[in-house]
Motif scaffolding. Structure first.
Motif, PDB file in Angstrom:
ATOM      1  N   ALA A  40      29.141 -31.979  78.851  1.00 44.28           N
ATOM      2  CA  ALA A  40      28.948 -31.769  80.291  1.00 44.28           C
ATOM      3  C   ALA A  40      28.899 -30.282  80.613  1.00 44.28           C
ATOM      4  O   ALA A  40      28.106 -29.833  81.458  1.00 44.28           O
ATOM      5  CB  ALA A  40      30.072 -32.442  81.075  1.00 44.28           C
ATOM      6  N   VAL A  41      29.762 -29.493  79.942  1.00 44.52           N
ATOM      7  CA  VAL A  41      29.756 -28.045  80.154  1.00 44.52           C
ATOM      8  C   VAL A  41      28.417 -27.452  79.743  1.00 44.52           C
ATOM      9  O   VAL A  41      27.808 -26.658  80.479  1.00 44.52           O
ATOM     10  CB  VAL A  41      30.904 -27.381  79.359  1.00 44.52           C
ATOM     11  N   ARG A  42      27.935 -27.836  78.588  1.00 45.90           N
ATOM     12  CA  ARG A  42      26.671 -27.277  78.094  1.00 45.90           C
ATOM     13  C   ARG A  42      25.493 -27.707  78.975  1.00 45.90           C
ATOM     14  O   ARG A  42      24.578 -26.925  79.223  1.00 45.90           O
ATOM     15  CB  ARG A  42      26.457 -27.705  76.644  1.00 45.90           C
ATOM     16  N   THR A  43      25.533 -28.936  79.458  1.00 44.26           N
ATOM     17  CA  THR A  43      24.471 -29.400  80.357  1.00 44.26           C
ATOM     18  C   THR A  43      24.483 -28.597  81.653  1.00 44.26           C
ATOM     19  O   THR A  43      23.430 -28.188  82.162  1.00 44.26           O
ATOM     20  CB  THR A  43      24.648 -30.893  80.663  1.00 44.26           C
ATOM     21  N   ALA A  44      25.692 -28.361  82.196  1.00 47.61           N
ATOM     22  CA  ALA A  44      25.804 -27.606  83.447  1.00 47.61           C
ATOM     23  C   ALA A  44      25.302 -26.172  83.269  1.00 47.61           C
ATOM     24  O   ALA A  44      24.601 -25.637  84.138  1.00 47.61           O
ATOM     25  CB  ALA A  44      27.254 -27.604  83.914  1.00 47.61           C
ATOM     26  N   ARG A  45      25.640 -25.539  82.147  1.00 48.75           N
ATOM     27  CA  ARG A  45      25.164 -24.175  81.906  1.00 48.75           C
ATOM     28  C   ARG A  45      23.649 -24.137  81.779  1.00 48.75           C
ATOM     29  O   ARG A  45      22.984 -23.216  82.280  1.00 48.75           O
ATOM     30  CB  ARG A  45      25.823 -23.615  80.648  1.00 48.75           C
ATOM     31  N   LYS A  46      23.071 -25.137  81.140  1.00 43.59           N
ATOM     32  CA  LYS A  46      21.610 -25.222  80.998  1.00 43.59           C
ATOM     33  C   LYS A  46      20.956 -25.383  82.371  1.00 43.59           C
ATOM     34  O   LYS A  46      19.945 -24.742  82.675  1.00 43.59           O
ATOM     35  CB  LYS A  46      21.246 -26.398  80.094  1.00 43.59           C
ATOM     36  N   GLU A  47      21.545 -26.233  83.216  1.00 41.00           N
ATOM     37  CA  GLU A  47      20.983 -26.445  84.552  1.00 41.00           C
ATOM     38  C   GLU A  47      21.060 -25.182  85.396  1.00 41.00           C
ATOM     39  O   GLU A  47      20.158 -24.890  86.186  1.00 41.00           O
ATOM     40  CB  GLU A  47      21.719 -27.599  85.234  1.00 41.00           C
ATOM     41  N   LEU A  48      22.150 -24.408  85.238  1.00 35.74           N
ATOM     42  CA  LEU A  48      22.241 -23.143  85.967  1.00 35.74           C
ATOM     43  C   LEU A  48      21.155 -22.179  85.524  1.00 35.74           C
ATOM     44  O   LEU A  48      20.537 -21.499  86.349  1.00 35.74           O
ATOM     45  CB  LEU A  48      23.612 -22.504  85.750  1.00 35.74           C
ATOM     46  N   ARG A  49      20.903 -22.104  84.218  1.00 32.07           N
ATOM     47  CA  ARG A  49      19.841 -21.217  83.713  1.00 32.07           C
ATOM     48  C   ARG A  49      18.479 -21.639  84.233  1.00 32.07           C
ATOM     49  O   ARG A  49      17.576 -20.813  84.372  1.00 32.07           O
ATOM     50  CB  ARG A  49      19.841 -21.213  82.183  1.00 32.07           C
ATOM     51  N   GLU A  50      18.312 -22.927  84.514  1.00 33.33           N
ATOM     52  CA  GLU A  50      17.045 -23.443  85.044  1.00 33.33           C
ATOM     53  C   GLU A  50      16.970 -23.329  86.566  1.00 33.33           C
ATOM     54  O   GLU A  50      16.047 -23.865  87.186  1.00 33.33           O
ATOM     55  CB  GLU A  50      16.874 -24.901  84.620  1.00 33.33           C
ATOM     56  N   ARG A  63      18.772 -24.750  88.850  1.00 31.55           N
ATOM     57  CA  ARG A  63      19.046 -25.967  89.612  1.00 31.55           C
ATOM     58  C   ARG A  63      20.025 -25.620  90.737  1.00 31.55           C
ATOM     59  O   ARG A  63      20.838 -24.703  90.595  1.00 31.55           O
ATOM     60  CB  ARG A  63      19.668 -27.037  88.713  1.00 31.55           C
ATOM     61  N   PRO A  64      20.009 -26.355  91.851  1.00 34.83           N
ATOM     62  CA  PRO A  64      20.959 -26.089  92.942  1.00 34.83           C
ATOM     63  C   PRO A  64      22.394 -26.134  92.434  1.00 34.83           C
ATOM     64  O   PRO A  64      22.799 -27.094  91.779  1.00 34.83           O
ATOM     65  CB  PRO A  64      20.675 -27.208  93.945  1.00 34.83           C
ATOM     66  N   VAL A  65      23.152 -25.077  92.754  1.00 34.49           N
ATOM     67  CA  VAL A  65      24.492 -24.960  92.189  1.00 34.49           C
ATOM     68  C   VAL A  65      25.403 -26.085  92.657  1.00 34.49           C
ATOM     69  O   VAL A  65      26.288 -26.547  91.920  1.00 34.49           O
ATOM     70  CB  VAL A  65      25.085 -23.576  92.527  1.00 34.49           C
ATOM     71  N   GLY A  66      25.195 -26.573  93.890  1.00 32.72           N
ATOM     72  CA  GLY A  66      26.008 -27.689  94.374  1.00 32.72           C
ATOM     73  C   GLY A  66      25.794 -28.940  93.541  1.00 32.72           C
ATOM     74  O   GLY A  66      26.749 -29.648  93.198  1.00 32.72           O
ATOM     75  N   ALA A  67      24.538 -29.221  93.199  1.00 34.28           N
ATOM     76  CA  ALA A  67      24.235 -30.395  92.379  1.00 34.28           C
ATOM     77  C   ALA A  67      24.802 -30.238  90.971  1.00 34.28           C
ATOM     78  O   ALA A  67      25.313 -31.192  90.375  1.00 34.28           O
ATOM     79  CB  ALA A  67      22.725 -30.615  92.326  1.00 34.28           C
TER      80      ALA A  67
END
Length: 654
Positions: free
Chosen positions: A294-304, A306-310
């Protein structure tokens, strides 16, 4: 108009000559005149000379597009304006003088006293005069206050005007100030209009160098030509829409940065939890692995992007699911223990087993609940706070990353595509420091704030700024490094005159043929750019305050890199009692004494035949110049305050 273009052409010619002659001199210095046998002083000297050349280049670039704006059109009717008067501990009479003058501004507006001291006497005076009063609410208790920036942000949340006129407590506005400035906002891209800061308690000698005619003139006009005129903290009119847009953007940026930094440590936290709870069972290992993914997925989404709230919401749901897995397994284990107890004790149900002392003691001897494995992750979730519960106001339009909010806020406005205007007309008159201690306090805070911005939001790396804007911000930040250069410039002639340490290969004809034309043309550029304004005092203080500039750089670096507090010192508006503050200028006094000793020693050595006469005379002249520069600090220490005279220019022309 033709005179302006002729002047601009002359400035550009002198700028070009300065750069050509400076580069010619520095190339020769590096290639042919560094005394490598004394590299410990010769290299620092050539480095600070290079620093000075870059400083000249940045000044020339600033002057290249000097802009003299025509008067703006009359403002449209119906605009809503809030006039903010910021105060903390200034005398009430002074605050009310400014507030009453602000209430008399002709264009319709609301006047507010922003009292960061929360003083009942100020509130009573404001209410009696029919002037608005704003102070911090209870939400600010036990939270960062952010000094003047926090005071302004608090007022922004409590008011609604389309435009904000910001005044310090001592800056008395002219009645026509809004009529003169609002017309600039007919250009919908303009976010800020800055006017000069001018002080009515300064004599013509201006011994403390308060008026800054070079900055509030050619430098600001030059920056204006690059759309980089600065917000200077007071005497400025700002569009609320622009501030709020920047505030929201930086709120998102701040949250995204915090979330990213927190998630960056996630792998380390989970690895530690797995090591500490390796024996608790496969269900804990699987749950922690789920959290790691979950941590790695969240970091990947931030790099992309993605809305930080989501991103945080999805991450928290996955951690909750992992926690539920652990809880379910833990409950099954507890039920199994209770069933075993029931069979051993002969009780009729597991529930009855829970109420006996022996059973409670037996359960207490069980291994600690495996929920402890996910405790650090829970704390990490709480750190992913998109509501910024640690702040009184989540959105801070005025930048809070510096003890001076003005430069950082303005740079953010420019990086978002907004424009600024420098309006070259005195429309408010204030109080300058009347003693050296107060002046040093003020200059130190300015320099510290500038260097904080440099270290946290280097303009050369900021997205959205044009090349010219990057250089304009960088040039101001670069200038505060001059304290380190000053030390080398002071030490070099002392070493030569006292000990014969030669920092250059030789004081030859080549040396003078390259240095003197560069210095002459450079000074001519300053003279022409200033157009008759008195700039000598500013040149004196750029060297004479070298300990202040060094302290500003080191303390700002300690604050940014190591979290050491800077505090926020409000500039006193009245003269501080006491005799000359010699302790404040001890480094300068030591330098003056050392320079005098060096000059005498050098001349004696020359008379007895020790040392080259040419080198001695050059360095004695160098020392004499330094002494003239540093002498201003002694006069400032002896300064007894403002005495009114009749020969000051009271009009609004500068």
């Amino acid at each position: 108009m033709r005179r302006f273009f002729d002047h601009q052409l002359l400035v550009r010619v002198l700028t070009t000559l300065t750069i050509i002659l400076g580069v010619n001199y520095m190339v020769w210095r590096w290639l042919f005149s560094v005394n490598w046998s004394n590299a410990w002083i010769s290299v620092p000297l050539v480095l600070v000379e290079t620093y000075s050349l870059i400083d000249c280049f940045l000044f020339g670039v600033t002057m290249w597009r000097l802009r003299e704006r025509p008067a703006p059109p009359a403002p449209p009717e119906g605009l809503s304006v809030d006039v903010f008067i910021t105060t903390y501990n200034e005398p009430i009479d002074l605050v009310m003088t400014t507030a009453l003058a602000a209430s008399r501004i002709r264009y319709p507006h609301n006047t507010w006293i922003l009292d960061d001291g929360g003083r009942p006497a100020v509130q009573q005076a404001a209410e009696k005069a029919g002037i608005g009063y704003i102070t911090r609410s209870s939400e600010w208790e036990n939270r960062p206050r952010h000094a003047k920036a926090g005071n302004l942000n608090n007022a922004l949340a409590a008011t609604h005007g389309q435009f904000l006129l910001i005044l310090d407590a001592d800056q008395i506005p002219e009645p026509e100030i809004l009529d003169r400035l609002l017309g600039h906002f007919n250009n919908e891209k303009v976010a800020l209009v800055q006017t000069p800061q001018w002080f009515y308690n300064v004599n013509d000698t201006d011994i403390l160098g308060s008026q800054a005619p070079l900055f509030y003139g050619p430098i600001q006009q030059g920056k204006d030509g690059w759309n980089a005129a600065f917000f200077c903290g007071s005497n400025a009119l700002i569009r609320r829409e622009a501030l709020m847009q920047v505030g929201i953007t930086w709120y998102v940026h701040g949250v995204r940065t915090t979330v990213g930094q927190t998630l960056k440590g996630g792998d380390r936290i989970i690895a530690r939890a797995r090591a500490e709870h390796a024996a608790t069972g496969q269900h804990v290992t699987r749950a922690l692995e789920d959290v790691r993914l979950a941590v790695r997925t969240a970091r990947k989404e931030l790099r992309e992007d993605r809305p930080v709230g989501a991103v945080t919401y999805n991450f928290q749901r996955k951690v909750d699911a992992a926690a539920q897995t652990i809880v379910t397994a833990d409950l099954k284990s507890i039920h199994a223990d209770l069933d075993e107890i029931q069979q051993l004790t002969g009780l009729t149900s597991p529930t009855e087993a829970l109420i006996t002392r022996d059973v409670v003691e037996r359960l207490a001897r069980r291994d600690w609940s495996p929920m402890a494995a996910i405790g650090p992750v829970r704390r990490m979730i709480r750190a992913l706070d998109v509501d910024r519960a640690d702040e009184a106001i989540p959105v801070m339009p005025m930048a809070t990353n510096s003890v001076t909010e003005d430069m950082a806020t303005c740079m953010r406005l420019h990086s978002h595509g907004w424009e600024s205007v420098y309006h070259h007309e005195i429309l408010a008159k204030g109080l300058a420091p009347e003693d050296l201690k107060t002046m040093i306090t003020q200059r130190l805070r300015w320099a510290q704030g500038t260097m904080q911005v440099f270290l946290r939001e280097n303009p050369l790396l900021q997205k959205g700024l044009s090349a010219g804007q990057r250089l304009m911000y960088f040039s101001t930040m670069w200038s505060y490094l001059s304290g380190f250069a000053a030390v080398v410039y002071l030490v070099a002639p002392i070493l030569f005159l006292c000990f014969g340490v030669l920092p250059v290969a030789a004081f030859s004809l080549d040396f003078f043929a390259r240095l003197i034309p560069f210095l002459v043309v450079n000074q001519l550029l300053f003279f022409v750019a200033a157009r008759g304004r008195k700039t000598w005092r500013g040149q004196q203080y750029s060297l004479a305050l070298f300990p202040v500039w060094i302290k500003a750089c080191t303390t700002a670096a300690a604050n940014v890199l190591f979290g050491r507090s800077l505090g926020f010192a409000v500039t006193p508006k009245t003269r501080q009692d006491g005799g000359p503050p010699w302790f404040l200028i001890r480094p300068q006094l030591i330098a003056i004494a050392a320079l005098i000793v060096a000059a005498v020693t050098g001349l004696v050595r020359m008379l007895i035949g020790v040392g080259a006469p040419a080198g001695t005379l050059v360095n004695v002249a160098w020392v004499a110049y330094d002494l003239v520069i540093l002498s201003v600090i002694i006069r400032a220490a002896l300064y007894k305050g403002f005495t009114p005279t009749d020969d000051r220019d009271e009009n609004n022309e500068i």
